[in-house]
Structures are given as structure tokens and as C-alpha cells.
Design an enzyme around this catalytic site. Structure first.
Site, PDB file in Angstrom:
ATOM      1  N   THR A 193       6.908  67.194 156.052  1.00 21.05           N
ATOM      2  CA  THR A 193       7.944  66.631 155.183  1.00 21.05           C
ATOM      3  C   THR A 193       9.313  67.240 155.428  1.00 21.05           C
ATOM      4  O   THR A 193      10.336  66.559 155.298  1.00 21.05           O
ATOM      5  CB  THR A 193       7.536  66.814 153.705  1.00 21.05           C
ATOM      6  OG1 THR A 193       6.201  66.347 153.525  1.00 21.05           O
ATOM      7  CG2 THR A 193       8.446  66.035 152.784  1.00 21.05           C
TER       8      THR A 193
ATOM      9  N   LYS B 171       6.598  70.954 148.029  1.00 15.73           N
ATOM     10  CA  LYS B 171       7.047  70.722 149.405  1.00 15.73           C
ATOM     11  C   LYS B 171       8.186  69.706 149.457  1.00 15.73           C
ATOM     12  O   LYS B 171       9.032  69.745 150.359  1.00 15.73           O
ATOM     13  CB  LYS B 171       5.879  70.297 150.295  1.00 15.73           C
ATOM     14  CG  LYS B 171       5.160  69.014 149.874  1.00 15.73           C
ATOM     15  CD  LYS B 171       5.743  67.758 150.477  1.00 15.73           C
ATOM     16  CE  LYS B 171       5.053  66.513 149.939  1.00 15.73           C
ATOM     17  NZ  LYS B 171       5.555  65.284 150.562  1.00 15.73           N
TER      18      LYS B 171
END
Length: 328
Positions: free
Chosen positions: A244, A187
Site C-alpha cells: 500500500t 497501514k
């Protein structure tokens, strides 16, 4: 309540130490940098990485690794992933102590996940990965979120979930430690891609497409390494990616945003002043793609952007070029 050691006094380590201290018991926060610990002791606040959050009395900063680990049955590793090896090799752990890995990355040389390093450096200890949509500043501020504690030791995963659980930090359990760690690492690479799209001024459609295809790549790589598909559609996969790749609090998003605006990587990292795990992890993912013969165009494009093989606009153009229709 058993003592806890948190290794790493950056923003994430400090946020976790604050959370654990609020749950009660003795918490020791260690960092290898004497100046950082001296500042914490003098001000009772992490002014550099996490300002305006006072350290409670039961949270004890220390520069002595042995002092931090004395009597600690829970050891939270929150150093940059490249430092996990060095820290655990130096650590003398209490018998049976749980190792909780809050570091998120893949070593670009050895291609090891943090759990691989922990199992090699500290055999015989339960190893648990902790991950989820957990931006440090929001966790420290008590903004509600959730996380997952993953281990092949079901009882250890439950112990950790109970230790971290609080009204604003719901902690679930999983037996897919590999999947959780791959999600937490990849991620960061995808967040750089999202930041690049934002820095170039592209819209939400572009970013949504990039993240959706990137999520598929995360799952493809994770399953090749032994993870379970469903893990990547949970907190440690899509959940962490959403936080994120969208938040200006994210270091990796900020790296991508700077690249999209035309800044060089060295300048961006100097301004950041902290490790952006997506940078070395992108190299590792590219190598893993070759090793396992995987098609990971978004992640590989980020790796090529970071080392100067492509410009941001060339990278996005390659990902969106007209190609033969494929099944999603």
C-alpha cells in the site's frame, strides 16, 4: 457450493467477487447505488472502478440487498468502513452465515474496528477479517498474492480460507482478528505518509525510515488493543504496508503524494473519486493514542497534516529533527 454475497461494488468488492466467482458457485454483488448496478448489468464490466475485467455468468449484480443475501452462507462486506454499521443493520442474514470483513478502517467517532461493528449489529454470526497485500487491480488480474483470514472461531477461519484459496490467492488463517484489522487500518495511514515523502521528492532512505518506524507504531497500537506482536510482521502488517505504501495503485499513497505536491485534500479526494480509508482512520488513531497513552509520532503527524495543523515539509522536519538518541 453455497451462495456468496459480496456487499459493495467498488474496486475491492468487485475484485473479490471476481475471485470468488472464478472459484465456482453463485456470487451476488450488491451495491446501494442503482446506477452502478445498472452499468454492471449493461456492460458486464465495472468500467468505473475496475475496467477490462468481464463479469462471469455466475456473478450476479443486484441493487436488492435482500436478493443478494438470499441463501448466502458467506457474506463479504467490502463497503467503506464507515458504512459497515448501516449495511449490517439493514441486512437479514441466513442463520449461521459467516461475515467476512474486507473493509479496512477504524471509526473516528466510536473508535470501533469493523469486527466490533459486525458483532454489535449481527450477534451470533461468525466474524472473520480478511486482509493482506491485496491491491484490487492486481487481484482481479490474477497477479499472485496472499491473504490471511482471521477469527476467534478457528473453523470459520478455515472455511473462509478454503473458499478464497486459489493458485493466485494463497489464504492463510489466524486467530488474531484484532491484530489483522489494526494492521489493515493503520497501514493506510502509513501509506499516506509514504506518499507524502514521495510527493516531496525525498529518497528511498526517507521512506524506508518512515515505514519502519510506522510499522513499530502499528504494532504498539495493535498490542494495546489486544493484538499479537507477530501479526504485524506478517501479511496483514508489513505485507500490506509494503504494497500500500509503495504502489501508485494505492488510493492512500495517492492522497499522500498529492499532499506532498502541494494539493489540498479536498482536491485530491475529488480526483480520486473513491474513499481513502487512511483519512478518517488517522483521526481515529490519534484519539486512540491519547486514550492509551501511546507514542505514535508518524501516525499523529499524518493526522495533523490532513486537518491542516502542519504542512508536509513541517511534518517531515518534525519527524527527522535532531533529538536525544533512543533505543530502537
Amino acid at each position: 457450493m453455497s451462495a456468496v454475497a459480496v456487499l459493495g461494488a467498488g474496486s475491492w468488492g468487485t475484485a473479490l467477487a471476481l475471485l470468488l466467482a472464478e472459484n465456482g458457485g453463485v456470487v451476488r454483488l450488491w451495491d446501494r447505488t442503482p446506477g452502478q448496478i445498472a452499468a454492471l448489468l449493461a456492460t458486464r464490466e465495472n468500467k468505473r472502478y475496475l475496467p477490462e475485467h468481464r463479469l462471469p455468468e455466475n456473478l450476479h449484480p443486484t441493487v436488492s440487498l435482500s436478493e443478494a443475501l438470499t441463501g448466502a452462507t458467506f457474506v463479504v462486506v467490502a463497503v467503506p468502513s464507515a458504512a459497515v454499521d448501516d449495511v449490517l443493520e439493514r441486512a437479514t442474514l441466513a442463520s449461521g452465515a459467516d461475515i467476512i470483513l474486507a473493509s479496512k478502517g477504524i471509526d473516528p467517532q466510536t473508535l470501533e474496528l469493523p469486527a466490533d461493528v459486525a458483532l454489535r449489529c449481527a450477534p451470533g454470526h461468525p466474524v472473520i477479517a480478511l486482509s493482506g497485500p491485496n491491491l484490487a487491480r492486481e487481484v482481479a488480474a490474477g497477479v499472485p498474492t496472499a491473504a490471511v483470514a482471521a477469527s476467534d472461531d478457528a473453523e470459520a477461519a478455515r472455511r473462509i480460507a478454503e473458499r478464497f484459496n486459489r493458485a493466485t490467492f494463497r489464504t492463510y488463517v489466524s486467530d488474531d482478528r484484532t491484530g489483522v484489522e489494526v494492521g489493515g487500518a493503520v497501514k493506510n495511514v502509513l501509506a499516506i505518509a509514504g506518499g507524502i515523502a514521495d510527493g516531496l521528492g525525498y529518497g528511498d532512505n526517507t521512506k524506508a525510515a518512515l515505514m519502519t518506524r510506522g510499522l513499530s507504531e502499528m504494532a504498539r497500537l495493535g498490542m494495546a488493543l489486544g493484538g499479537k506482536r507477530e501479526t504485524f510482521y506478517g501479511l496483514a502488517g508489513v505485507g500490506d504496508l509494503m504494497a500500500t505504501a509503495a504502489s501508485r495503485l494505492s488510493r492512500n499513497w495517492r492522497v499522500g503524494y498529492g499532499l506532498g505536491q502541494g494539493k489540498c485534500l479536498e482536491e485530491i479526494l475529488a480526483e480520486l473519486g473513491q474513499v481513502a480509508e487512511g483519512v478518517p482512520t488517522a483521526q481515529a488513531v490519534e484519539k486512540l493514542a491519547v486514550r492509551h497513552d501511546l507514542f505514535l509520532p508518524v501516525c499523529i503527524t499524518v493526522a495533523e497534516l490532513l486537518d491542516g495543523r502542519l504542512t508536509p515539509r513541517e511534518g517531515v522536519a518534525r519527524l527527522t529533527e535532531n533529538r536525544a538518541a533512543k533505543t530502537e
